[in-house]
Design an enzyme around this catalytic site. Structure first.
Site, short mmCIF file in Angstrom:
data_model
loop_
_atom_site.label_atom_id
_atom_site.label_comp_id
_atom_site.label_asym_id
_atom_site.label_seq_id
_atom_site.Cartn_x
_atom_site.Cartn_y
_atom_site.Cartn_z
N LYS A 88 0.94 -1.29 -0.07
CA LYS A 88 0.03 0.45 -0.42
C LYS A 88 1.00 1.56 0.29
O LYS A 88 0.00 1.75 -0.73
CB LYS A 88 -0.83 -0.44 1.50
N SER A 127 -10.12 -2.00 -1.59
CA SER A 127 -9.71 -1.69 -2.90
C SER A 127 -8.78 -0.61 -1.97
O SER A 127 -9.17 -0.33 -0.80
CB SER A 127 -10.51 -1.80 -4.06
N LYS A 130 -7.67 5.44 -4.29
CA LYS A 130 -6.97 5.51 -5.29
C LYS A 130 -6.60 4.27 -7.00
O LYS A 130 -6.03 4.70 -7.85
CB LYS A 130 -5.06 5.26 -4.90
N LYS A 142 -4.02 -2.10 -7.75
CA LYS A 142 -5.37 -1.95 -7.37
C LYS A 142 -6.82 -1.86 -8.15
O LYS A 142 -8.22 -2.81 -7.85
CB LYS A 142 -5.70 -1.52 -5.69
N ASN A 170 -8.74 6.14 2.91
CA ASN A 170 -8.11 6.50 4.29
C ASN A 170 -8.43 6.28 5.33
O ASN A 170 -9.38 6.73 6.05
CB ASN A 170 -7.34 7.76 4.24
#
Length: 181
Positions: A88, A127, A130, A142, A170
Site C-alpha cells: 500500500k 480496494s 486510489k 489495485k 484512508n
C-alpha cells in the site's frame, strides 16, 4: 452468513484486519478466524493483545498471497475470505514496481483461483480510493485487482463462490494516515 462461518483474512495484522477480527470476535458467532499474514511479530502481538476467551476461535497462519500453495492450505474449509493484503505504500510501489504487481495483482489472482478451487462461498476484496483514477502504480495495481475480482464472478459459473470488491479509503489513525495515533 456470519454465524458459524469460517473466515480467512489476508493481511489480517494490518489496521483494517485487526479491527475486522475484533468485530468478528465480539459481534458475531464466527466459528474460526484464520489470520493470514507474513509478519510473525504482528501475529504474535495480535494474539497477546486478544483476551484469552477468543483464542480458541483464532488460527494464525504465516503466509503470503504470492505463495499459492501456502494460501491453498490456509483456505481449507473456509466459508468467507476477506482479502486485505496489499502493498500500500506509494513510494515503495514506485521503487519496487514488480513487487507491488506480485502482491496486488498476482496475489489477487491467487485468492480468486484458490477460492474457486476450495468452494469458498463469499470473497470480499478491499480496494482503495486510489484505484478510481490511478496516478501511481499502487492505484493502478489495485484497479487491476478490482477487475480480477469482478471478472471472477463470470469464472465462477455455477459454483457457489461470489466475489465483490469494496473501496476502502484512508482511515484516521491507520499506518500512512495523514493523522496517526
Amino acid at each position: 452468513m456470519l454465524k458459524n462461518s469460517n473466515y480467512l483474512i489476508t493481511g489480517a495484522t494490518g489496521s483494517f484486519g485487526k479491527k475486522f477480527v475484533d468485530f468478528l470476535l465480539k459481534k458475531t458467532k464466527a466459528k474460526r478466524i484464520i489470520i493470514f499474514s507474513r509478519d510473525e511479530h504482528k501475529q504474535f502481538n495480535m494474539l497477546n493483545e486478544m483476551p484469552k476467551k477468543y483464542h480458541e476461535r483464532l488460527r494464525f497462519f504465516i503466509g503470503d498471497v504470492r505463495d499459492s500453495e501456502r494460501l491453498n492450505m490456509a483456505m481449507s474449509n473456509v466459508d468467507i475470505v476477506v482479502h486485505a493484503a496489499a502493498m500500500k505504500i506509494v513510494n515503495t510501489a514506485e521503487y519496487d514496481p514488480f513487487e507491488c504487481v506480485k502482491t496486488n495483482i498476482i496475489g489477487a489472482q491467487n485468492v480468486v483461483a484458490l477460492s474457486l478451487n476450495n468452494n469458498v462461498k463469499k470473497v470480499i476484496a478491499l480496494s482503495t480510493d486510489k484505484a478510481c483514477n490511478p496516478v501511481n502504480l499502487y492505484g493502478a495495481t489495485k484497479l487491476v485487482s478490482d477487475k480480477i475480482f469482478v471478472a471472477a464472478n463470470h469464472l465462477a459459473g455455477n459454483k457457489p463462490t461470489r466475489f465483490a470488491s469494496v473501496r476502502y479509503g484512508n482511515v484516521l489513525g491507520s499506518r500512512g494516515s495523514v493523522m496517526e495515533d
